[in-house]
Design a protein around this motif. Structure first.
Motif, short mmCIF file in Angstrom:
data_model
loop_
_atom_site.label_atom_id
_atom_site.label_comp_id
_atom_site.label_asym_id
_atom_site.label_seq_id
_atom_site.Cartn_x
_atom_site.Cartn_y
_atom_site.Cartn_z
N ALA A 175 0.85 -1.20 0.00
CA ALA A 175 0.00 0.00 0.00
C ALA A 175 0.88 1.25 0.00
O ALA A 175 0.71 2.16 0.80
N GLY A 176 1.86 1.27 -0.89
CA GLY A 176 2.74 2.43 -1.01
C GLY A 176 3.98 2.34 -0.14
O GLY A 176 4.26 1.30 0.45
N HIS A 177 4.72 3.44 -0.07
CA HIS A 177 5.97 3.48 0.69
C HIS A 177 5.71 3.94 2.12
O HIS A 177 4.93 4.87 2.34
N VAL A 178 6.38 3.30 3.06
CA VAL A 178 6.22 3.63 4.48
C VAL A 178 7.59 3.88 5.10
O VAL A 178 8.49 3.04 4.99
N ILE A 179 7.75 5.05 5.71
CA ILE A 179 8.99 5.35 6.45
C ILE A 179 8.85 4.69 7.82
O ILE A 179 7.84 4.87 8.50
N VAL A 180 9.85 3.91 8.17
CA VAL A 180 9.88 3.24 9.48
C VAL A 180 10.97 3.91 10.30
O VAL A 180 12.10 4.04 9.85
N LEU A 181 10.63 4.36 11.51
CA LEU A 181 11.61 4.99 12.40
C LEU A 181 11.68 4.24 13.73
O LEU A 181 10.66 3.77 14.24
N GLY A 182 12.90 4.14 14.27
CA GLY A 182 13.07 3.49 15.56
C GLY A 182 13.26 1.99 15.47
O GLY A 182 13.42 1.31 16.47
N VAL A 183 13.24 1.47 14.25
CA VAL A 183 13.41 0.03 14.00
C VAL A 183 14.34 -0.11 12.81
O VAL A 183 14.26 0.67 11.86
N VAL A 184 15.23 -1.09 12.84
CA VAL A 184 16.13 -1.31 11.71
C VAL A 184 15.71 -2.54 10.91
O VAL A 184 15.09 -3.45 11.44
N LYS A 185 16.07 -2.53 9.63
CA LYS A 185 15.83 -3.69 8.77
C LYS A 185 17.12 -4.49 8.73
O LYS A 185 18.15 -3.99 8.29
N LYS A 186 17.05 -5.70 9.23
CA LYS A 186 18.27 -6.51 9.34
C LYS A 186 18.71 -7.10 8.01
O LYS A 186 19.88 -7.26 7.75
N SER A 187 17.74 -7.44 7.17
CA SER A 187 18.08 -8.04 5.88
C SER A 187 18.00 -6.99 4.78
O SER A 187 17.21 -6.05 4.88
N ASP A 188 18.80 -7.14 3.74
CA ASP A 188 18.75 -6.20 2.61
C ASP A 188 17.89 -6.73 1.46
O ASP A 188 17.89 -6.18 0.38
N ARG A 189 17.17 -7.80 1.71
CA ARG A 189 16.35 -8.36 0.63
C ARG A 189 15.26 -7.38 0.23
O ARG A 189 14.55 -6.83 1.06
N LYS A 190 15.18 -7.14 -1.06
CA LYS A 190 14.25 -6.12 -1.57
C LYS A 190 12.86 -6.72 -1.79
O LYS A 190 12.41 -6.90 -2.91
N LEU A 191 12.20 -7.04 -0.71
CA LEU A 191 10.87 -7.62 -0.82
C LEU A 191 9.80 -6.55 -0.65
O LEU A 191 9.97 -5.61 0.11
N VAL A 192 8.69 -6.72 -1.36
CA VAL A 192 7.54 -5.85 -1.13
C VAL A 192 6.83 -6.43 0.09
O VAL A 192 6.41 -7.58 0.08
#
Length: 211
Positions: free
Chosen positions: A80-97
Motif C-alpha cells: 500500500a505504497g511506501h512507508v517510512i519506518v523509524l526506531g526500527v532497523v531492517k536486518k536483511s537487505d532483501r528487496k521484498l515488497v
C-alpha cells in the motif's frame, strides 16, 4: 548537544529534524560523510536515514555523526505504497515488497513509528490506510513535483486518518537535505524523545518543494 540535567528536565527542547533522507546505500547520491556535513550545515539537530529497504546507511552514519542524533530506520516498499519506518532497523537487505498491514503491526509491536511517505502519489491505497492506520503522515515532501496540490491532498489524507503530520526532504542528494523539516518538541534530546513528539503531535512542519 548539551546534557539535560535533572534541574532542567522539565524544560521542553525544540529539535529540527529531517525525517526522510536517502544515501548512496539506496538510490541517493551522497556518501554518509556528505549527508552528515549537509545536515550540520543546514542546522539540523537530528536526521533519519531512510534508505529503501535497508538500514545499512544508518549504522555507518551513527558511528560518524557525533553531535547529530541519528534515528534508525528505512523506507519500506509495501503493498500500500511506501512507508517510512523509524526506531526500527531492517536486518536483511532483501528487496521484498512487504505486506502493508503486517509491517504496520510489526513496527508498532517493536515500539517504532510508521509514516506514510509521499501519500499523494499512493492515494489509491486509502482504504487500506483507513483499515490499518500508520503513526503519522508525511504531508510536506520537498520532492513533490506539484507541491501545492500534493501537499493539500496529503493534508486531507492526514485529516481523514486523524494522524499527526510530518515533513521530510526525501533528499536523494546532500544539497536537498532540510528542504523540508519537522521541529519536534521533546523532553529529552534523543531518539525516543523525537518519536514520542511525533506520536503526541508536538511538532511543527516547515519547508517547501525546491522544484
Amino acid at each position: 548537544m548539551k546534557n539535560v540535567t535533572a534541574h532542567h528536565a522539565a524544560t521542553k527542547m525544540k529539535l529540527k529534524v529531517d525525517l526522510h533522507i536517502h544515501t548512496a546505500y539506496s538510490d541517493g547520491t551522497g556518501t554518509i560523510r556528505e549527508v552528515v556535513a549537509a545536515a550540520k550545515k543546514a542546522g539540523l539537530d537530528a536526521i533519519a536515514i531512510t534508505d529503501h529497504n535497508t538500514s545499512k546507511g544508518y549504522f555507518i552514519t551513527r558511528r560518524i555523526a557525533d553531535d547529530l542524533i541519528v534515528i534508525p530506520g528505512f523506507e519500506a516498499t509495501t503493498t500500500a505504497g511506501h512507508v517510512i519506518v523509524l526506531g526500527v532497523v531492517k536486518k536483511s537487505d532483501r528487496k521484498l515488497v512487504m505486506p502493508y498491514e503486517k509491517l504496520i503491526e510489526k513496527v508498532e509491536e517493536l515500539g517504532g513509528v510508521t509514516i506514510l511517505a509521499h501519500p499523494a502519489i499512493h492515494v489509491r491505497h486509502m482504504k487500506k490506510w483507513i483499515q490499518c492506520k500508520p503513526t503519522a503522515i508525511e504531508v510536506i515532501n520537498a520532492l513533490y513535483p506539484l507541491p501545492k496540490i500534493q501537499t493539500r491532498i496529503s493534508m486531507k489524507i492526514a485529516k481523514q486518518l486523524n494522524r499527526p503530520t510530518i515533513a521530510g526532504s526525501d533528499a536523494h542528494q546532500p544539497n536537498q537535505i532540510a528542504k523540508a523539516y519537522t521541529i519536534t518538541e521533546v523532553d529529552k534530546p534523543d531518539i525516543d524523545g523525537i518519536l514520542e513528539a511525533i506520536r503526541k503531535r508536538k511538532i511543527i512542519i516547515g519547508g517547501v518543494s525546491h522544484h
